[in-house]
Design an enzyme around this catalytic site. Sequence first.
Site, mmCIF file in Angstrom:
data_model
loop_
_atom_site.group_PDB
_atom_site.id
_atom_site.type_symbol
_atom_site.label_atom_id
_atom_site.label_comp_id
_atom_site.label_asym_id
_atom_site.label_seq_id
_atom_site.Cartn_x
_atom_site.Cartn_y
_atom_site.Cartn_z
ATOM 1 C CB CYS A 116 -0.951 -0.005 1.186
ATOM 2 S SG CYS A 116 -2.135 -1.346 1.084
ATOM 3 C CG HIS A 256 -3.280 3.332 2.518
ATOM 4 N ND1 HIS A 256 -3.664 3.052 1.221
ATOM 5 C CD2 HIS A 256 -3.331 2.152 3.196
ATOM 6 C CE1 HIS A 256 -3.934 1.762 1.123
ATOM 7 N NE2 HIS A 256 -3.744 1.191 2.302
ATOM 8 C CG ASN A 287 -6.729 -0.874 1.075
ATOM 9 O OD1 ASN A 287 -6.090 -0.346 0.173
ATOM 10 N ND2 ASN A 287 -6.154 -1.420 2.126
HETATM 11 O O1 UT7 Z 1 -3.857 -1.487 3.485
HETATM 12 C C1 UT7 Z 1 -3.028 -2.451 4.027
HETATM 13 C C2 UT7 Z 1 -3.091 -2.472 5.455
HETATM 14 N N1 UT7 Z 1 -4.300 -3.113 5.926
HETATM 15 C C3 UT7 Z 1 -4.933 -2.562 6.921
HETATM 16 O O2 UT7 Z 1 -4.585 -1.476 7.320
HETATM 17 C C4 UT7 Z 1 -6.051 -3.343 7.586
HETATM 18 C C5 UT7 Z 1 -5.936 -3.176 9.061
HETATM 19 N N2 UT7 Z 1 -6.937 -3.918 9.803
HETATM 20 C C6 UT7 Z 1 -8.240 -3.561 9.827
HETATM 21 O O3 UT7 Z 1 -8.645 -2.642 9.151
HETATM 22 C C7 UT7 Z 1 -9.143 -4.287 10.777
HETATM 23 O O4 UT7 Z 1 -8.398 -5.087 11.651
HETATM 24 C C8 UT7 Z 1 -10.212 -5.162 10.078
HETATM 25 C C9 UT7 Z 1 -11.230 -4.289 9.370
HETATM 26 C C10 UT7 Z 1 -9.564 -6.088 9.078
HETATM 27 C C11 UT7 Z 1 -10.959 -5.984 11.113
HETATM 28 O O5 UT7 Z 1 -11.534 -5.145 12.090
HETATM 29 P P1 UT7 Z 1 -11.315 -5.410 13.640
HETATM 30 O O6 UT7 Z 1 -12.099 -4.402 14.360
HETATM 31 O O7 UT7 Z 1 -9.834 -5.448 13.904
HETATM 32 O O8 UT7 Z 1 -11.962 -6.814 13.826
HETATM 33 P P2 UT7 Z 1 -11.294 -8.156 14.406
HETATM 34 O O9 UT7 Z 1 -10.397 -8.767 13.416
HETATM 35 O O10 UT7 Z 1 -10.792 -7.876 15.781
HETATM 36 O O11 UT7 Z 1 -12.581 -9.061 14.553
HETATM 37 C C12 UT7 Z 1 -13.641 -8.771 15.482
HETATM 38 C C13 UT7 Z 1 -14.727 -9.800 15.284
HETATM 39 C C14 UT7 Z 1 -14.210 -11.239 15.258
HETATM 40 O O12 UT7 Z 1 -15.173 -12.050 15.900
HETATM 41 P P3 UT7 Z 1 -14.994 -12.509 17.430
HETATM 42 O O13 UT7 Z 1 -13.701 -13.270 17.468
HETATM 43 O O14 UT7 Z 1 -14.930 -11.223 18.226
HETATM 44 O O15 UT7 Z 1 -16.210 -13.320 17.687
HETATM 45 C C15 UT7 Z 1 -14.178 -11.572 13.791
HETATM 46 O O16 UT7 Z 1 -14.319 -12.943 13.541
HETATM 47 O O17 UT7 Z 1 -15.379 -9.578 14.029
HETATM 48 C C16 UT7 Z 1 -15.368 -10.803 13.271
HETATM 49 N N3 UT7 Z 1 -15.288 -10.453 11.862
HETATM 50 C C17 UT7 Z 1 -16.356 -10.136 11.112
HETATM 51 N N4 UT7 Z 1 -17.662 -10.053 11.422
HETATM 52 C C18 UT7 Z 1 -18.502 -9.661 10.442
HETATM 53 C C19 UT7 Z 1 -14.163 -10.371 11.091
HETATM 54 N N5 UT7 Z 1 -14.513 -9.989 9.834
HETATM 55 C C20 UT7 Z 1 -15.849 -9.834 9.835
HETATM 56 C C21 UT7 Z 1 -16.787 -9.444 8.859
HETATM 57 N N6 UT7 Z 1 -18.102 -9.373 9.199
HETATM 58 N N7 UT7 Z 1 -16.435 -9.132 7.601
#
Ligand code: UT7
Length: 332
Positions: A116, A256, A287
């Site tokens: 990115c 970004h 993204n």
């Molecule tokens: O551009 C390159 C760099 N990339 C980035 O900068 C991405 C950085 N990361 C992020 O933007 C975030 O971490 C995400 C958007 C990918 C995820 O958001 P988060 O708030 O960090 O969620 P998480 O991974 O902590 O997941 C929270 C919960 C989990 O469930 P449990 O374990 O709490 O029951 C996940 O399984 O949300 C669940 N989950 C979803 N639920 C509904 C993960 N993806 C989804 C989804 N829909 N699409």
Amino acid sequence: MSKITAAITAVGAYVPEDILTNEMLEEMVETTDEWITSRTGIKERRILKDPTKGTSYLAIRAAEEILRKTGLDPKEIDLIIMATATPDMPVASTGVYVATEIGATNAFSYDLQAACSSFLYGMSTAAAYIESGRYKKVMVIGADKMSSIIDYSDRTTCIIFGDGAGAVLMEPNTEGLGLQDEILRSDAVGRASLNIEAGGSLTPPTEETVAKKLHFVRQDGKTVFKFAVSNMAGVSEQIMKRNNLTNEDVDWLVAHQANKRIIDATANRMNLNDESKVLMNIQRYGNTTSATLPLLLSDYEKNFKKGDNLIFASFGGGFTWGAAYLKWAYNS
Ligand code: UT7
């Protein structure tokens, strides 16, 4: 003789027509519009559906917009830096194809891959060539067909990424406008947290790698998020301090577009209380990796005035990250 700086003198962009909305994703994986919107800020993204077209298709259209807007003869372009994480092919540079297709027959071209941060690193490279006096007209294109490397059964990645392209023309400036300063960083601490495991020289493609879906992007979102917030916000704050810029001095934050929460955290660290200074189009495109920064420039070009102070910030796989301070060089 006054010092030569490298200024952006034109901007172009292209996104494909097909739209993938949160509601459509609700039908594909277990997710909701509410979850995606509140966790990322994304509502929809563009997808290049035609299987016969690669990243070059997007890049060519963004570059052609610059030629149309400026009337520039493509033969005058010295160099095209093609920033992309999704080249048409692993070998045979996508930039070379783009240059030939747009008629830039006197230019040389190559691909630059830093996930990115590819576009930001590309701007830095272009600026160095220009400041040295070696080349005068350098096009930097950021384009990615992310849909070609996304597993649409993986809800942790498929909700984030989209396809798109943006481009800038950079030229010498003697009024002190253009790129003023930059802080670019990288650290392999993130190698395992965001990658495509197979398809490279370490793990060449086999039937097994295909069966295991190792040719798709995987990320440990939480870890990437944590590093993105601290590093992108960190260098943005640092570049302001180093250039004695207060929040009042900064006219625009060009960050970004990976997650609205990461952008907000960066703006907070910079004390940018005025939300209208924080460029945002993640809700429409998601993204787009190498394309996010030039797509922002294209969407907001009409708002910029000559002399405005822009802070660019990026964070991506690798990890790679950085910030740049640029003075806008023209009124639209
Ligand atoms: O551009 C390159 C760099 N990339 C980035 O900068 C991405 C950085 N990361 C992020 O933007 C975030 O971490 C995400 C958007 C990918 C995820 O958001 P988060 O708030 O960090 O969620 P998480 O991974 O902590 O997941 C929270 C919960 C989990 O469930 P449990 O374990 O709490 O029951 C996940 O399984 O949300 C669940 N989950 C979803 N639920 C509904 C993960 N993806 C989804 C989804 N829909 N699409």
